[in-house]
Scaffold this motif. Structure first.
Motif, PDB file in Angstrom:
ATOM      1  N   LEU A  11       0.824  -1.204   0.000  1.00 48.57           N
ATOM      2  CA  LEU A  11       0.000   0.000   0.000  1.00 48.57           C
ATOM      3  C   LEU A  11       0.854   1.249   0.000  1.00 48.57           C
ATOM      4  CD1 LEU A  11      -2.499  -0.935   2.851  1.00 48.57           C
ATOM      5  CD2 LEU A  11      -2.738  -1.391   0.405  1.00 48.57           C
ATOM      6  N   GLU A  12       0.335   2.264  -0.628  1.00 50.83           N
ATOM      7  CA  GLU A  12       0.832   3.616  -0.419  1.00 50.83           C
ATOM      8  C   GLU A  12      -0.325   4.354   0.220  1.00 50.83           C
ATOM      9  OE1 GLU A  12       4.003   4.156  -0.802  1.00 50.83           O
ATOM     10  OE2 GLU A  12       4.223   2.208  -1.762  1.00 50.83           O
ATOM     11  N   ALA A  13       0.004   5.238   1.133  1.00 46.90           N
ATOM     12  CA  ALA A  13      -1.031   5.937   1.883  1.00 46.90           C
ATOM     13  C   ALA A  13      -0.654   7.404   2.040  1.00 46.90           C
ATOM     14  CB  ALA A  13      -1.198   5.292   3.263  1.00 46.90           C
ATOM     15  N   ILE A  32      -3.197   0.590  -3.947  1.00 47.89           N
ATOM     16  CA  ILE A  32      -3.025  -0.813  -3.582  1.00 47.89           C
ATOM     17  C   ILE A  32      -2.258  -1.452  -4.730  1.00 47.89           C
ATOM     18  CG2 ILE A  32      -4.138  -3.015  -3.034  1.00 47.89           C
ATOM     19  CD1 ILE A  32      -6.654  -1.339  -2.221  1.00 47.89           C
ATOM     20  N   GLY A  33      -1.006  -1.775  -4.449  1.00 47.86           N
ATOM     21  CA  GLY A  33      -0.201  -2.521  -5.409  1.00 47.86           C
ATOM     22  C   GLY A  33      -0.408  -3.991  -5.111  1.00 47.86           C
ATOM     23  N   GLN A  48      -0.516  -5.013 -10.670  1.00 49.25           N
ATOM     24  CA  GLN A  48      -1.223  -3.786 -11.015  1.00 49.25           C
ATOM     25  C   GLN A  48      -1.260  -2.827  -9.835  1.00 49.25           C
ATOM     26  OE1 GLN A  48      -5.549  -3.589 -11.493  1.00 49.25           O
ATOM     27  NE2 GLN A  48      -5.733  -5.690 -10.719  1.00 49.25           N
ATOM     28  N   SER A  49      -1.568  -1.587 -10.167  1.00 45.54           N
ATOM     29  CA  SER A  49      -1.813  -0.548  -9.175  1.00 45.54           C
ATOM     30  C   SER A  49      -3.280  -0.200  -9.231  1.00 45.54           C
ATOM     31  CB  SER A  49      -1.013   0.722  -9.498  1.00 45.54           C
ATOM     32  OG  SER A  49       0.354   0.511  -9.260  1.00 45.54           O
ATOM     33  N   GLU A  83     -14.822   0.217  -3.665  1.00 47.77           N
ATOM     34  CA  GLU A  83     -14.773  -0.281  -5.045  1.00 47.77           C
ATOM     35  C   GLU A  83     -13.476  -1.040  -5.304  1.00 47.77           C
ATOM     36  OE1 GLU A  83     -16.209   2.711  -8.159  1.00 47.77           O
ATOM     37  OE2 GLU A  83     -15.850   3.950  -6.378  1.00 47.77           O
ATOM     38  N   ALA A  84     -12.377  -0.549  -4.728  1.00 48.60           N
ATOM     39  CA  ALA A  84     -11.087  -1.220  -4.886  1.00 48.60           C
ATOM     40  C   ALA A  84     -11.146  -2.625  -4.288  1.00 48.60           C
ATOM     41  CB  ALA A  84      -9.983  -0.400  -4.229  1.00 48.60           C
ATOM     42  N   CYS A  85     -11.795  -2.755  -3.131  1.00 50.26           N
ATOM     43  CA  CYS A  85     -11.946  -4.076  -2.501  1.00 50.26           C
ATOM     44  C   CYS A  85     -12.779  -5.001  -3.389  1.00 50.26           C
ATOM     45  CB  CYS A  85     -12.580  -3.937  -1.114  1.00 50.26           C
ATOM     46  SG  CYS A  85     -11.477  -3.163   0.099  1.00 50.26           S
ATOM     47  N   GLU A  86     -13.844  -4.468  -3.970  1.00 51.61           N
ATOM     48  CA  GLU A  86     -14.680  -5.261  -4.870  1.00 51.61           C
ATOM     49  C   GLU A  86     -13.892  -5.702  -6.101  1.00 51.61           C
ATOM     50  OE1 GLU A  86     -18.020  -2.664  -5.606  1.00 51.61           O
ATOM     51  OE2 GLU A  86     -18.744  -2.871  -3.537  1.00 51.61           O
TER      52      GLU A  86
END
Length: 180
Positions: A11-13, A32-33, A48-49, A83-86
């Motif tokens: 992760l980058e945060a 999220i890489g 992917q990123s 959405e990223a989690c989905e």
């Protein structure tokens, strides 16, 4: 449980100089890489990123200098964390896989952000801390970072440090090596 593959994330945060979080802001995942390590073929795939829109903070100049992630990039390519989690569930089916990261920050941040939003964590409880595995494998007395671990293995860092997908890929290379 699929034991032939491991998902590696990085992760980058949102971040601030000297880790001083301004009042009214919280650490938010902004990238999220992710990639998949096949334990049989030893291949790393689906790198992917996934860029994430911060909901509790803003991306500042310090954060952009460190990660290369700009507010404009997030505006153009970002999706909300839920959405990223989905997307991860659809593309990686993480519930059947062990997931891994270099250290515990990524795991803790995923749990924290899912809790904050009241959503289900896309990953199950099988988390592998690659930093800890590396330390144990080489009987080191203290933890070392991603770049130093690669140096220890005489491997080059591929890509840009603090790019989630590149860090995930390089962590996968380390895990692949210590599992040989």
């Amino acid at each position: 449980m699929n034991t032939n593959e491991i998902l590696i994330i990085d992760l980058e945060a949102t971040c601030w100089e000297n880790d001083r979080i301004p009042i009214g802001q919280n650490v938010d995942i902004i990238e999220i890489g992710i990639c998949r390590l096949n334990l049989k073929s030893k291949t790393i795939s689906q790198k992917q990123s996934i860029y994430v829109i911060p909901e509790r903070s803003e991306i500042n100049d310090f954060c952009t200098k460190l990660t290369g992630i700009t507010p404009e990039l997030i505006e153009e390519k970002g999706i909300y964390f839920e959405e990223a989690c989905e997307k991860i569930i659809e593309e990686y089916n993480p519930g059947t896989l062990t997931w891994a990261g270099f250290g515990n920050f990524d795991k803790e941040q995923i749990f924290e952000q899912c809790d904050w939003l009241g959503i289900e964590n896309p990953f199950d409880g099988n988390y592998l801390n690659i930093m800890e595995e590396f330390r144990g494998h080489f009987r080191l007395h203290k933890m070392i970072g991603l770049r130093r671990a690669l140096d220890h293995l005489n491997m080059n860092f591929e890509g840009n440090h603090h790019s989630g997908s590149d860090d995930a890929y390089n962590a996968a290379k380390i895990l692949r090596k210590i599992l040989e």
